[in-house]
Design a protein around this motif. Structure first.
Motif, short mmCIF file in Angstrom:
data_model
loop_
_atom_site.label_atom_id
_atom_site.label_comp_id
_atom_site.label_asym_id
_atom_site.label_seq_id
_atom_site.Cartn_x
_atom_site.Cartn_y
_atom_site.Cartn_z
N THR A 1 -5.33 -6.08 -0.65
CA THR A 1 -4.37 -4.97 -0.56
C THR A 1 -4.77 -3.81 -1.47
O THR A 1 -4.49 -2.65 -1.16
N ASP B 1 -4.06 8.41 -4.41
CA ASP B 1 -3.03 7.87 -3.52
C ASP B 1 -2.71 8.83 -2.39
O ASP B 1 -2.63 10.04 -2.60
N ASP C 1 -5.65 0.32 -0.23
CA ASP C 1 -4.83 1.43 -0.74
C ASP C 1 -5.76 2.56 -1.18
O ASP C 1 -6.46 2.44 -2.19
N TYR D 1 -1.23 -6.22 -7.53
CA TYR D 1 -1.20 -6.13 -6.07
C TYR D 1 -1.26 -7.53 -5.46
O TYR D 1 -0.47 -7.89 -4.58
N VAL E 1 0.82 -1.21 0.00
CA VAL E 1 0.00 0.00 0.00
C VAL E 1 0.86 1.26 0.00
O VAL E 1 0.60 2.22 -0.75
N VAL F 1 -2.25 3.85 5.09
CA VAL F 1 -2.69 2.47 4.88
C VAL F 1 -4.06 2.29 5.52
O VAL F 1 -4.28 2.69 6.66
#
Length: 415
Positions: A264, A272, A268, A221, A191, A277
């Motif tokens: 995962t 971004d 994320d 991922y 992440v 996390v």
């Protein structure tokens, strides 16, 4: 007689759901707290890029080169045929030929069964298989099987993956880590170091794009998570299913003898948020996962334990000595701490905290109860104070300095 069979592996293309996130920011003039003897420095020019042109050049697709190995000149059973397919798959060979000796009465089903057996031996390879074309010529008791197999990776890229994975795992201490800590280590690494994106040199569906470029989609991922977790000794499955946006991929992991889901990709945040996390999809059971994921239940082990359901409330986590300091999403993002050994869960302060990090006896965070100013508090909840009266985010600690972003760029001070 010539027959042709074409197998297609559908490449999963996904758009990860976007988390809505917004809080009111208050801008005030910069102010120093001289009594704390803190000197804030501009650190923007001191940040070294991690992008390597050499690494980028290496990621350009090249033909796979495989060393000669002992393979039988002919195969006689479905298991031996599966062995041959697995050999070529595991070496990322694009074009190969297998000679089969035996009854060809049901040759088509025999080949399909062998391919399935070979692919299921290693979920990492399975997840990287793409389009396949098979042609075969046969008589009553023999067949020549010609295969053209494409992949989401190649031998050169997998060498990069192996080197990068070894480097990542070298920072862990599996001999002293619990299963929980191993899974959290992998989840956090992926992440923090990956941006959900299809804009990559390697296929964004591959583990290579994620580990080497820090970009990828759910398939990448999950495949990297699989490889890292297996490297730490965690039994792991690669799961293919559906979410509301379409096809999706994630993992099942075995922690202390119980199976749990780990996504995962959905841990994320998008857009971004760098070192942030989420744990909303961390060690979930089937019942909770089925609220927004679907998969063929009979294809995978059951996950029934609810032991780690508390992780879904955790955001901006900082863990040290078995204690997680976190922003509680169920309590207006107020700063909490939870003891993983005892389960004790306490409010540390009434302040709303994000971008939480720690050093020594102190927890540092962006205080959203006070204009998102840089603040710190002792691990026991005492001596809370504001250190820098300007909105800050993306806190991280490196080489004895606390770094944070402001509207004027990256700043730091020595701890």
């Amino acid at each position: 007689m010539l027959k042709r069979i074409t197998f297609l592996v559908i490449v999963i293309v996904l758009i990860k759901p976007t988390y809505d996130f917004g809080l009111t920011f208050f801008e005030e003039a910069k102010q120093y707290f001289n009594e704390n003897n803190i000197t804030i420095e501009d650190a923007t020019t001191q940040v070294i890029s991690t992008v390597s042109n050499t690494a980028k050049d290496t990621l350009i697709y090249t033909a796979a080169t495989v060393k000669n190995a002992e393979l039988p000149s002919t195969v006689k059973t479905v298991d031996e045929l599966a062995d041959a397919f697995y050999y070529y798959f595991s070496n990322w060979v694009t074009d190969f030929e297998i000679t089969y000796v035996g009854s060809t009465t049901d040759i088509e089903n025999l080949i399909e069964s062998a391919v399935e057996l070979a692919a299921q031996r290693d979920h990492y390879i399975l997840g990287h298989l793409s389009n396949r074309k098979i042609e075969y010529e046969y008589g009553r008791f023999d067949a020549k099987i010609k295969v053209h197999q494409t992949y989401l990776t190649n031998a050169a890229q997998e060498q990069i993956v192996n080197e990068k994975v070894a480097s990542i795992l070298a920072t862990a201490t599996p001999e002293t880590m619990s299963d929980f800590e191993k899974v959290k280590f992998v989840n956090d690494y992926i992440v923090k170091n990956t941006v959900y994106s299809e804009d990559s040199i390697a296929s964004p569906h591959s583990a290579c794009a994620v580990v080497a470029e820090g970009k990828g989609v759910c398939q990448g991922y999950a495949l990297l998570a699989l490889k890292l977790l297996q490297g730490l000794g965690i039994e792991t499955k690669y799961v293919v299913g559906e979410v509301y946006t379409g096809g999706h991929a994630w993992n099942l992991v075995k922690v202390d003898g119980e199976w749990y889901h780990l996504d995962t990709t959905w841990n994320d945040p998008t857009p971004d948020r760098k070192n942030v996390v989420r744990y909303e999809y961390f060690l979930m059971n089937d019942a909770k996962m089925k609220e927004d994921h679907t998969w063929i239940l009979s294809d995978y082990p059951k996950a029934t334990s609810n032991k780690y359901a508390f992780m879904a409330q955790i955001d901006h986590a900082y863990e040290v000595d078995g204690i997680i300091y976190y922003s509680n999403v169920n309590e207006d993002n107020i700063l909490y701490r939870i003891n993983l050994n005892t389960g004790e869960n306490d409010r540390l302060t009434d302040s709303r905290a994000q971008y939480i990090v720690g050093f020594g006896d102190w927890i540092y965070f962006s205080n959203y109860s006070k204009g998102a100013y840089l603040s710190r508090i002792r691990k026991d909840g005492s001596d809370e104070m504001v250190l820098y009266r300007e909105k800050v985010e993306d806190l991280y600690i490196q080489d004895g300095y606390l770094y944070f972003s402001t509207d004027d760029g990256l700043k730091r001070f020595e701890l």
